[in-house]
Write an enzyme that holds these catalytic residues in place. Structure first.
Site, PDB file in Angstrom:
ATOM      1  N   ASN A  75       0.727  -1.436   0.020  1.00  0.00           N
ATOM      2  CA  ASN A  75       0.070  -0.012   0.088  1.00  0.00           C
ATOM      3  C   ASN A  75       0.823   1.275   0.003  1.00  0.00           C
ATOM      4  O   ASN A  75       0.104   2.425  -0.088  1.00  0.00           O
ATOM      5  CB  ASN A  75      -0.913   0.079   1.219  1.00  0.00           C
TER       6      ASN A  75
ATOM      7  N   SER B 109       6.493  -1.569  11.933  1.00  0.00           N
ATOM      8  CA  SER B 109       7.641  -2.140  12.541  1.00  0.00           C
ATOM      9  C   SER B 109       8.481  -1.041  13.513  1.00  0.00           C
ATOM     10  O   SER B 109       9.626  -1.427  13.608  1.00  0.00           O
ATOM     11  CB  SER B 109       8.548  -2.694  11.456  1.00  0.00           C
TER      12      SER B 109
ATOM     13  N   TYR C 227       4.969  -4.222  18.966  1.00  0.00           N
ATOM     14  CA  TYR C 227       5.252  -4.967  17.753  1.00  0.00           C
ATOM     15  C   TYR C 227       5.923  -6.275  17.835  1.00  0.00           C
ATOM     16  O   TYR C 227       5.372  -7.080  17.335  1.00  0.00           O
ATOM     17  CB  TYR C 227       6.630  -3.855  17.263  1.00  0.00           C
TER      18      TYR C 227
ATOM     19  N   PHE D  26      17.286 -10.140  13.357  1.00  0.00           N
ATOM     20  CA  PHE D  26      17.669  -8.982  13.986  1.00  0.00           C
ATOM     21  C   PHE D  26      17.959  -7.867  13.448  1.00  0.00           C
ATOM     22  O   PHE D  26      16.918  -7.346  13.072  1.00  0.00           O
ATOM     23  CB  PHE D  26      19.052  -9.565  15.014  1.00  0.00           C
ATOM     24  N   ASN D  27      19.254  -7.234  13.534  1.00  0.00           N
ATOM     25  CA  ASN D  27      19.362  -5.962  12.835  1.00  0.00           C
ATOM     26  C   ASN D  27      19.705  -6.069  11.181  1.00  0.00           C
ATOM     27  O   ASN D  27      20.901  -6.684  11.096  1.00  0.00           O
ATOM     28  CB  ASN D  27      20.358  -5.028  13.406  1.00  0.00           C
TER      29      ASN D  27
ATOM     30  N   HIS E 189      17.540   2.916  12.928  1.00  0.00           N
ATOM     31  CA  HIS E 189      18.746   1.933  12.871  1.00  0.00           C
ATOM     32  C   HIS E 189      19.942   2.505  12.910  1.00  0.00           C
ATOM     33  O   HIS E 189      20.156   3.689  12.176  1.00  0.00           O
ATOM     34  CB  HIS E 189      18.666   1.117  11.619  1.00  0.00           C
TER      35      HIS E 189
ATOM     36  N   GLY F 151      15.616  -0.158  29.247  1.00  0.00           N
ATOM     37  CA  GLY F 151      15.234  -1.275  28.427  1.00  0.00           C
ATOM     38  C   GLY F 151      16.126  -1.764  27.424  1.00  0.00           C
ATOM     39  O   GLY F 151      15.864  -2.771  26.925  1.00  0.00           O
TER      40      GLY F 151
END
Length: 328
Positions: A32, A75, A139, A167-168, A185, A279
């Site tokens: 979309n 995300s 998420y 992961f990354n 990122h 966190g």
């Protein structure tokens, strides 16, 4: 193979689409364009601009697809905590619509783009597939719920599926790379400094229990990631749901990433230490031994120099066309 790729105009989805086309597959992308880019969809792939969940029934009814690779999702971890209703609707809701359409039209081959966020705070590293799942944000919770739904469809309707928890993802593949309106990122943020779109990069804590005091994260090259999706698609078994982690198995610290970016851009890239973020784990690294042993996945580009070189080649050619939401 005739393949439907949902979310195929995004960074990961468009790379997988390109690799599928190169391998000779007949690919249709549905996206979309909320976060994706039409220009990222390679020539040779058909494109449908639509919501993946809403369009799935019609596409699968008329397409005779051999398989689906499902990337379409929201995300952003922080955003997911601010608007969880939107994440549950767009991630889980869309996926349930897709699963129902696949069941109705006897398309029984699925690869799902999952995430390491399903694990939450790790109890040990490297993280293996049998680690407890305890997501700490909406998420990750939506992705875990989709994994459960897929497993149920595999048991009840003989769907063959693989969830890939990565992961990354980093690096670039040709003309496809990271260029998001909202960037979170590390590597593209550091490269924005080299482009002059940011004054400096922030390091959130330099007193972590790691060799250089900065957090360690796992990075995987986007092209290696795409290879794993093709291997999974070609080897799914009806009635079976597999879960594989995708990562380097080692990880790199924030300081190591910044140093590699300085090396390959020739820019000093100023950095400033800030307080730790609540966190943040000190180390997040995945074990990918299972997929290497079972599917023969062999990542060949997932070293930091190759990742940064490819990312910089992509980012530098964008110049002022690169997004710079954090410019100041």
């Amino acid at each position: 193979m005739k393949v439907l790729v949902t979310g195929g105009a995004g960074y990961v989805g468009s790379t997988c689409t390109a690799v599928l086309v190169e391998a000779g597959h007949d690919v249709t992308v549905v996206d979309n364009l909320t976060t994706g880019s039409r220009e990222a969809v390679v020539d040779g792939a058909k494109f449908v601009e639509a919501d993946a969940g809403e369009a799935a029934d019609e596409l699968l009814a008329n397409g005779n697809f051999d398989g689906v690779i499902h990337f379409a999702a929201r995300s952003l971890v922080g955003e997911s905590e601010q608007v969880p209703d939107e994440y549950w609707r767009d991630n889980l809701g869309t996926s349930l619509q897709l699963l129902e359409a696949m069941r109705r039209h006897n398309c029984n081959n699925l690869v799902f783009s999952s995430t390491a966020a399903t694990y939450g705070e790790p109890t040990k590293v490297p993280i293996t597939e049998d680690a407890p799942t305890n997501p700490t944000n909406a998420y990750g919770a939506t992705k875990l719920a989709i994994d459960y739904a897929i497993a149920s469809y595999c048991r009840g309707y003989k769907l063959g599926a693989t969830s890939l928890r990565y992961f990354n993802v980093a690096g670039a593949y040709g003309t496809i790379g990271e260029n998001r309106r909202i960037e979170t990122h590390l590597i593209p943020l550091v490269l924005q400094v080299a482009l002059g779109h940011r004054d400096k990069i922030m390091i959130f804590g330099d007193d972590w229990p790691t060799p250089d005091g900065t957090c360690i994260r796992d990075y995987i090259h986007i092209r290696d990631l795409a290879d794993a999706h093709l291997l999974a698609l070609a080897s799914n078994t009806p009635g079976k749901h597999r879960i594989f982690n995708l990562g380097s198995g080692d990880g790199y610290s924030v300081n190591e990433v910044i140093a590699a970016c300085r090396k390959h851009t020739g820019h000093p890239i100023p950095a400033e230490v800030a307080p730790r973020r609540a966190g943040d784990p000190a180390v997040l690294v995945a074990s990918s031994e299972k997929i290497q042993e079972e599917l023969g996945w062999n990542p060949t580009r997932t070293d930091l120099d190759t990742i940064v070189q490819d990312a910089w080649a992509f980012t530098s050619q964008l110049g002022d066309r690169a997004y710079s939401a954090g410019k100041r």
